[in-house]
Design a protein around this motif. Sequence first.
Motif, PDB file in Angstrom:
ATOM      1  N   PHE A 240       0.641  -1.250  -0.128  1.00 16.33           N
ATOM      2  CA  PHE A 240      -0.133   0.119   0.033  1.00 16.33           C
ATOM      3  C   PHE A 240       0.853   1.289   0.022  1.00 16.33           C
ATOM      4  O   PHE A 240       0.292   2.417  -0.321  1.00 16.33           O
ATOM      5  CB  PHE A 240      -0.986   0.170   1.405  1.00 16.33           C
ATOM      6  CG  PHE A 240      -2.085  -0.876   1.234  1.00 16.33           C
ATOM      7  CD1 PHE A 240      -2.987  -0.685   0.236  1.00 16.33           C
ATOM      8  CD2 PHE A 240      -2.114  -2.116   1.693  1.00 16.33           C
ATOM      9  CE1 PHE A 240      -4.320  -1.472   0.363  1.00 16.33           C
ATOM     10  CE2 PHE A 240      -3.125  -3.155   1.735  1.00 16.33           C
ATOM     11  CZ  PHE A 240      -4.193  -2.848   0.859  1.00 16.33           C
ATOM     12  N   GLY A 241       2.154   1.058   0.305  1.00 14.89           N
ATOM     13  CA  GLY A 241       2.871   2.299   0.060  1.00 14.89           C
ATOM     14  C   GLY A 241       4.339   2.114   0.845  1.00 14.89           C
ATOM     15  O   GLY A 241       4.647   0.796   1.040  1.00 14.89           O
ATOM     16  N   VAL A 242       5.313   2.986   0.810  1.00 17.34           N
ATOM     17  CA  VAL A 242       6.847   2.691   1.440  1.00 17.34           C
ATOM     18  C   VAL A 242       6.710   3.819   2.499  1.00 17.34           C
ATOM     19  O   VAL A 242       5.990   4.573   2.843  1.00 17.34           O
ATOM     20  CB  VAL A 242       7.719   3.162   0.405  1.00 17.34           C
ATOM     21  CG1 VAL A 242       7.408   2.068  -1.065  1.00 17.34           C
ATOM     22  CG2 VAL A 242       7.723   4.569  -0.037  1.00 17.34           C
ATOM     23  N   SER A 243       7.883   3.638   3.146  1.00 17.82           N
ATOM     24  CA  SER A 243       8.179   4.478   4.397  1.00 17.82           C
ATOM     25  C   SER A 243       9.524   4.428   4.840  1.00 17.82           C
ATOM     26  O   SER A 243      10.344   3.586   4.477  1.00 17.82           O
ATOM     27  CB  SER A 243       7.331   3.800   5.805  1.00 17.82           C
ATOM     28  OG  SER A 243       7.346   5.011   6.791  1.00 17.82           O
ATOM     29  N   ILE A 244      10.034   5.804   5.204  1.00 18.93           N
ATOM     30  CA  ILE A 244      11.601   5.754   5.658  1.00 18.93           C
ATOM     31  C   ILE A 244      11.439   5.699   7.275  1.00 18.93           C
ATOM     32  O   ILE A 244      10.958   6.453   7.846  1.00 18.93           O
ATOM     33  CB  ILE A 244      12.019   6.963   5.194  1.00 18.93           C
ATOM     34  CG1 ILE A 244      12.318   7.165   3.678  1.00 18.93           C
ATOM     35  CG2 ILE A 244      13.652   7.103   5.568  1.00 18.93           C
ATOM     36  CD1 ILE A 244      12.822   8.164   2.929  1.00 18.93           C
ATOM     37  N   LEU A 245      12.342   4.489   7.549  1.00 15.94           N
ATOM     38  CA  LEU A 245      12.246   4.344   9.125  1.00 15.94           C
ATOM     39  C   LEU A 245      13.567   3.909   9.371  1.00 15.94           C
ATOM     40  O   LEU A 245      14.319   3.407   8.424  1.00 15.94           O
ATOM     41  CB  LEU A 245      11.364   3.322   9.607  1.00 15.94           C
ATOM     42  CG  LEU A 245       9.813   3.928   9.442  1.00 15.94           C
ATOM     43  CD1 LEU A 245       9.062   2.907   9.808  1.00 15.94           C
ATOM     44  CD2 LEU A 245       9.549   5.078  10.699  1.00 15.94           C
ATOM     45  N   SER A 246      13.957   3.894  10.651  1.00 18.56           N
ATOM     46  CA  SER A 246      15.313   3.438  11.201  1.00 18.56           C
ATOM     47  C   SER A 246      15.534   1.838  11.416  1.00 18.56           C
ATOM     48  O   SER A 246      14.405   1.055  11.456  1.00 18.56           O
ATOM     49  CB  SER A 246      15.825   4.199  12.393  1.00 18.56           C
ATOM     50  OG  SER A 246      15.213   3.410  13.490  1.00 18.56           O
ATOM     51  N   ASP A 247      16.790   1.462  11.163  1.00 17.97           N
ATOM     52  CA  ASP A 247      16.752  -0.086  11.361  1.00 17.97           C
ATOM     53  C   ASP A 247      16.802  -0.664  12.704  1.00 17.97           C
ATOM     54  O   ASP A 247      16.493  -1.674  13.024  1.00 17.97           O
ATOM     55  CB  ASP A 247      18.402  -0.273  11.012  1.00 17.97           C
ATOM     56  CG  ASP A 247      18.593  -0.448   9.606  1.00 17.97           C
ATOM     57  OD1 ASP A 247      17.744  -0.305   8.596  1.00 17.97           O
ATOM     58  OD2 ASP A 247      19.758  -0.369   9.082  1.00 17.97           O
TER      59      ASP A 247
END
Length: 326
Positions: A240-247
């Motif tokens: 449904f989408g992408v996201s930028i998040l931390s490891d």
Amino acid sequence: MKSEVTLRQFRYFIAAATSGQFSTAAVSANVSQSAITSAVQSLESQLKVRLFERLPHGVVLTPEGQVFFHHARHVMDSVNDAMRHASLLPQTATGTIRLAATYTVLGYFLPDLLSRFKRSYPQVEIDLVDMDRAALERALADGTIDLGIGLVSNIDVGQRYGHRMLVRSRRRVWVGASHELARQASVTLDDVQQCSYILLTVDDADTAALRHWGQGDAKLKIAMRTSSLEALRGLVAYGFGVSILSDLVYRPWSLEGKKIMAIPISDAIAPMDVGLLWPKDKEPSGLADIFRQFLIDACDSDGESLAASTGHLSTARSRRIGGKGA
């Protein structure tokens, strides 16, 4: 005769798991890439399972690898803790530490460390409170807590607080395995901007998402906002989408067992930093100082793998303050 498993193999395996690349693991461990590869292959042979899935842009733990990683981390943590307490005498300190932690820290960073601390100091009670950033800052100002642990780069520490970096975690783009970006070795922020975006709203992650594009007028195609990381994982995994998040908060699988890829970003973006905070005019003493030093020592000795101890990948530590949100 079956060969013995060594701590060196564990260390090399952990380095590979936390870096996501055998070449990067070799640099961090100061050995050749073939030494990392050999250690992993030996472990896989003895365990008779695949620990890593090989991808065009690196490696990711298989479900079996995730389970083995937790055991390997427990072994290495126990070794490190034993070496720090070389006298092996029981710790008889008693009392209570007043501690506050934010959502990301409490859910994805702190539990294992608290468990290790309790093994060393079983008679010390930890009065732990879950607070958002604003409440944590108020508690520090009021002196109602001894220590706070949060995303330090969300806070203008300046001269207001004493602080110490604990871990720095890189950010990558999370995509479902069938997403068009999953075929790329790396992506740009422009690539991300063209996709539907799942916006996490907890721990200032929504503010952080916009800051990746600097002061420009970033027009993200926001498909959904959510305060639930597990909901976000599911939405990303189903495409449904992408996201930028931390490891620090990354896991390669959603609750439904769907694959989630984490793709490196070629543009420079700030990592996420977790750190300790205490009132500027009240240097921690007694039990609070013991706990502070325990966390510092644990993070230093664990190297870059501490953030991965809860199932996530992490970049190397740094003592600089920078980065926002989750």
